[in-house]
Design a protein around this motif. Structure first.
Motif, PDB file in Angstrom:
ATOM      1  N   TYR A 181       4.026   7.997   5.831  1.00  0.00           N
ATOM      2  CA  TYR A 181       3.122   6.845   5.837  1.00  0.00           C
ATOM      3  C   TYR A 181       3.427   5.940   7.027  1.00  0.00           C
ATOM      4  CZ  TYR A 181      -0.049   3.451   3.713  1.00  0.00           C
ATOM      5  OH  TYR A 181      -1.114   2.623   3.465  1.00  0.00           O
ATOM      6  N   ASP A 233       2.389   1.721  -3.466  1.00  0.00           N
ATOM      7  CA  ASP A 233       1.386   2.187  -4.439  1.00  0.00           C
ATOM      8  C   ASP A 233       1.054   3.660  -4.238  1.00  0.00           C
ATOM      9  OD1 ASP A 233       1.233  -0.334  -5.553  1.00  0.00           O
ATOM     10  OD2 ASP A 233      -0.626  -0.880  -4.514  1.00  0.00           O
ATOM     11  N   LYS A 234       0.757   4.030  -3.004  1.00  0.00           N
ATOM     12  CA  LYS A 234       0.361   5.420  -2.731  1.00  0.00           C
ATOM     13  C   LYS A 234       1.492   6.398  -3.019  1.00  0.00           C
ATOM     14  CE  LYS A 234      -3.276   4.460   0.582  1.00  0.00           C
ATOM     15  NZ  LYS A 234      -4.389   4.908  -0.224  1.00  0.00           N
ATOM     16  N   CYS A 235       2.697   6.075  -2.577  1.00  0.00           N
ATOM     17  CA  CYS A 235       3.817   6.996  -2.780  1.00  0.00           C
ATOM     18  C   CYS A 235       4.221   7.061  -4.248  1.00  0.00           C
ATOM     19  CB  CYS A 235       4.993   6.605  -1.885  1.00  0.00           C
ATOM     20  SG  CYS A 235       4.643   6.858  -0.126  1.00  0.00           S
ATOM     21  N   ARG A 257       0.829  -1.214   0.000  1.00  0.00           N
ATOM     22  CA  ARG A 257       0.000   0.000   0.000  1.00  0.00           C
ATOM     23  C   ARG A 257       0.855   1.252   0.000  1.00  0.00           C
ATOM     24  NH1 ARG A 257      -5.234  -0.772   3.902  1.00  0.00           N
ATOM     25  NH2 ARG A 257      -6.136  -2.510   2.761  1.00  0.00           N
ATOM     26  N   LYS A 265       2.157   6.725  -6.835  1.00  0.00           N
ATOM     27  CA  LYS A 265       1.146   7.559  -7.492  1.00  0.00           C
ATOM     28  C   LYS A 265       1.339   9.033  -7.166  1.00  0.00           C
ATOM     29  CE  LYS A 265      -2.365   3.979  -7.715  1.00  0.00           C
ATOM     30  NZ  LYS A 265      -3.588   3.434  -7.116  1.00  0.00           N
ATOM     31  N   LYS A 266       1.760   9.321  -5.930  1.00  0.00           N
ATOM     32  CA  LYS A 266       1.928  10.704  -5.502  1.00  0.00           C
ATOM     33  C   LYS A 266       3.191  11.334  -6.086  1.00  0.00           C
ATOM     34  CE  LYS A 266       2.605  13.344  -1.179  1.00  0.00           C
ATOM     35  NZ  LYS A 266       2.574  14.586  -1.843  1.00  0.00           N
TER      36      LYS A 266
END
Length: 96
Positions: free
Chosen positions: A74, A45-47, A42, A49-50
């Motif tokens: 995070y 993925d989040k980092c 997770r 995309k950011k």
């Protein structure tokens, strides 16, 4: 016999058979590993995309800094939530 469950008997003890306590510990370890893998996935993925606007062969300095800061934030947030959750569980158990 088919061999399934042959190492797990209600009696536990001798002969290489696993007792309930050892089985529970093994399950706890497996759950912890799965949770760590999910956290890492997770966070990645989040980092990604950011921070990564145009994927390429390497990260520029800005992307590297963004990834590092994102992952730090995070992890800090996850640790805060985990500590709070554990604290609440302990308080609830103490009330019982």
């Amino acid at each position: 016999m088919d061999g399934f469950g042959s190492d797990f008997s209600a009696g536990g003890g001798a002969g290489g058979k696993m007792d309930a306590g050892a089985l529970m510990e093994q399950v706890k370890v497996q759950i912890a590993v799965a949770n760590a893998q999910e956290l890492l996935q997770r966070m990645t993925d989040k980092c990604f995309k950011k921070c990564i606007v145009k994927p390429g062969g390497s990260l520029d300095n800005g992307e590297q800094k963004c990834i590092a800061m994102c992952m730090d934030r995070y992890m800090d947030a996850w640790n805060t939530v985990s500590r709070t959750y554990s604290s609440r569980l302990m308080k609830e158990r103490a009330r019982m």
